[in-house]
Design a protein around this motif. Structure first.
Motif, PDB file in Angstrom:
ATOM      1  N   ALA A  90       0.812  -1.225   0.000  1.00 55.59           N
ATOM      2  CA  ALA A  90       0.000   0.000   0.000  1.00 55.59           C
ATOM      3  C   ALA A  90       0.843   1.272   0.000  1.00 55.59           C
ATOM      4  N   GLY A  91       1.817   1.359   0.865  1.00 56.29           N
ATOM      5  CA  GLY A  91       2.598   2.588   0.998  1.00 56.29           C
ATOM      6  C   GLY A  91       3.263   3.018  -0.293  1.00 56.29           C
ATOM      7  N   SER A  92       3.939   2.094  -0.938  1.00 53.87           N
ATOM      8  CA  SER A  92       4.637   2.460  -2.171  1.00 53.87           C
ATOM      9  C   SER A  92       3.661   2.694  -3.322  1.00 53.87           C
ATOM     10  N   LEU A  93       2.561   1.932  -3.382  1.00 52.36           N
ATOM     11  CA  LEU A  93       1.570   2.140  -4.452  1.00 52.36           C
ATOM     12  C   LEU A  93       0.896   3.507  -4.334  1.00 52.36           C
ATOM     13  N   ILE A  94       0.537   3.880  -3.119  1.00 55.06           N
ATOM     14  CA  ILE A  94      -0.112   5.181  -2.903  1.00 55.06           C
ATOM     15  C   ILE A  94       0.853   6.300  -3.249  1.00 55.06           C
ATOM     16  N   GLY A 103       5.307  -1.270  11.410  1.00 55.54           N
ATOM     17  CA  GLY A 103       5.324  -0.606  10.117  1.00 55.54           C
ATOM     18  C   GLY A 103       4.137   0.332  10.033  1.00 55.54           C
ATOM     19  N   SER A 104       4.130   1.178   9.070  1.00 50.17           N
ATOM     20  CA  SER A 104       3.040   2.121   8.921  1.00 50.17           C
ATOM     21  C   SER A 104       2.887   2.496   7.455  1.00 50.17           C
ATOM     22  N   VAL A 105       1.687   2.345   6.934  1.00 46.32           N
ATOM     23  CA  VAL A 105       1.432   2.736   5.552  1.00 46.32           C
ATOM     24  C   VAL A 105       1.686   4.228   5.408  1.00 46.32           C
ATOM     25  N   ALA A 106       1.248   5.011   6.382  1.00 38.72           N
ATOM     26  CA  ALA A 106       1.456   6.462   6.317  1.00 38.72           C
ATOM     27  C   ALA A 106       2.944   6.802   6.242  1.00 38.72           C
ATOM     28  N   THR A 107       3.759   6.131   7.045  1.00 39.20           N
ATOM     29  CA  THR A 107       5.204   6.375   7.023  1.00 39.20           C
ATOM     30  C   THR A 107       5.787   6.004   5.665  1.00 39.20           C
ATOM     31  N   GLN A 108       5.338   4.904   5.106  1.00 41.06           N
ATOM     32  CA  GLN A 108       5.815   4.481   3.784  1.00 41.06           C
ATOM     33  C   GLN A 108       5.398   5.482   2.709  1.00 41.06           C
ATOM     34  N   VAL A 109       4.171   5.986   2.798  1.00 40.22           N
ATOM     35  CA  VAL A 109       3.692   6.972   1.827  1.00 40.22           C
ATOM     36  C   VAL A 109       4.559   8.225   1.906  1.00 40.22           C
ATOM     37  N   LEU A 110       4.802   8.695   3.105  1.00 41.78           N
ATOM     38  CA  LEU A 110       5.622   9.894   3.273  1.00 41.78           C
ATOM     39  C   LEU A 110       7.031   9.685   2.713  1.00 41.78           C
ATOM     40  N   ALA A 111       7.523   8.470   2.799  1.00 43.19           N
ATOM     41  CA  ALA A 111       8.865   8.169   2.285  1.00 43.19           C
ATOM     42  C   ALA A 111       8.890   8.046   0.760  1.00 43.19           C
ATOM     43  N   HIS A 112       7.733   7.735   0.149  1.00 39.23           N
ATOM     44  CA  HIS A 112       7.700   7.463  -1.287  1.00 39.23           C
ATOM     45  C   HIS A 112       7.141   8.581  -2.153  1.00 39.23           C
ATOM     46  N   CYS A 113       6.716   9.698  -1.584  1.00 44.34           N
ATOM     47  CA  CYS A 113       6.161  10.742  -2.457  1.00 44.34           C
ATOM     48  C   CYS A 113       6.483  12.138  -1.943  1.00 44.34           C
ATOM     49  N   SER A 168      -5.117   7.760   9.318  1.00 38.33           N
ATOM     50  CA  SER A 168      -3.940   7.181   9.948  1.00 38.33           C
ATOM     51  C   SER A 168      -4.336   6.589  11.290  1.00 38.33           C
ATOM     52  N   HIS A 169      -3.747   5.472  11.606  1.00 41.73           N
ATOM     53  CA  HIS A 169      -4.009   4.830  12.897  1.00 41.73           C
ATOM     54  C   HIS A 169      -3.418   5.616  14.054  1.00 41.73           C
TER      55      HIS A 169
END
Length: 140
Positions: free
Chosen positions: A90-94, A122-132, A110-111
């Motif tokens: 999810a994180g990288s796709l978003i 892990g956190s989807v939000a953290t991954q999103v922030l790292a990928h965009c 966000s949780h």
């Protein structure tokens, strides 16, 4: 404004939509909305046992369940949004969609885990922030 709404069907996505409904600047028919859902891939052994068409149908059905709630909500507010979904992390796709689609804003629930919780779970939000590089509005 071009706005990407990342949803997963959780109560956190519902809280994000409730937040939007109280902020007219973010929820207005003049904006261009895309609603996105990332489906977690099934394990390879499950894919092999079930077959590609069954797995594809499963992902499509699960995405439709999640996306239909959000699109109904938006239609009640006079908004006809585009809908997209993909299978993968999810994180990288978003983050990739936000960048590639040249969105002005990404909104997601966000949780609200602590830093330690993010490290462990892990956190989807953290991954999103790292990928965009697109501005992200996280609603807790």
């Amino acid at each position: 404004m071009k706005i990407l709404l990342a949803v997963d069907g959780s109560s956190y996505s519902k809280k994000m939509l409730a937040y939007l409904s109280t902020h007219e600047a973010l929820l207005a028919p003049g904006h261009d909305y895309t609603v996105f859902n990332a489906q977690t891939a099934l394990p390879p052994r499950a894919k092999a046992a079930l077959g590609k068409s069954t797995v594809d149908a499963y992902h499509a059905e699960e995405a439709a369940k999640v996306l239909s709630t959000t699109t109904k909500f938006l239609k009640r507010h006079g908004i006809d949004a585009k809908v997209e979904w993909k299978v993968g992390p999810a994180g990288s796709l978003i983050g990739k969609l936000a960048e590639d689609g040249q969105f002005d804003l990404l909104v997601m629930g966000s949780h609200g885990h602590s830093a330690l919780g993010n490290l462990v779970m892990g956190s989807v939000a953290t991954q999103v922030l790292a990928h965009c590089k697109t501005p992200v509005l996280l609603v807790r």
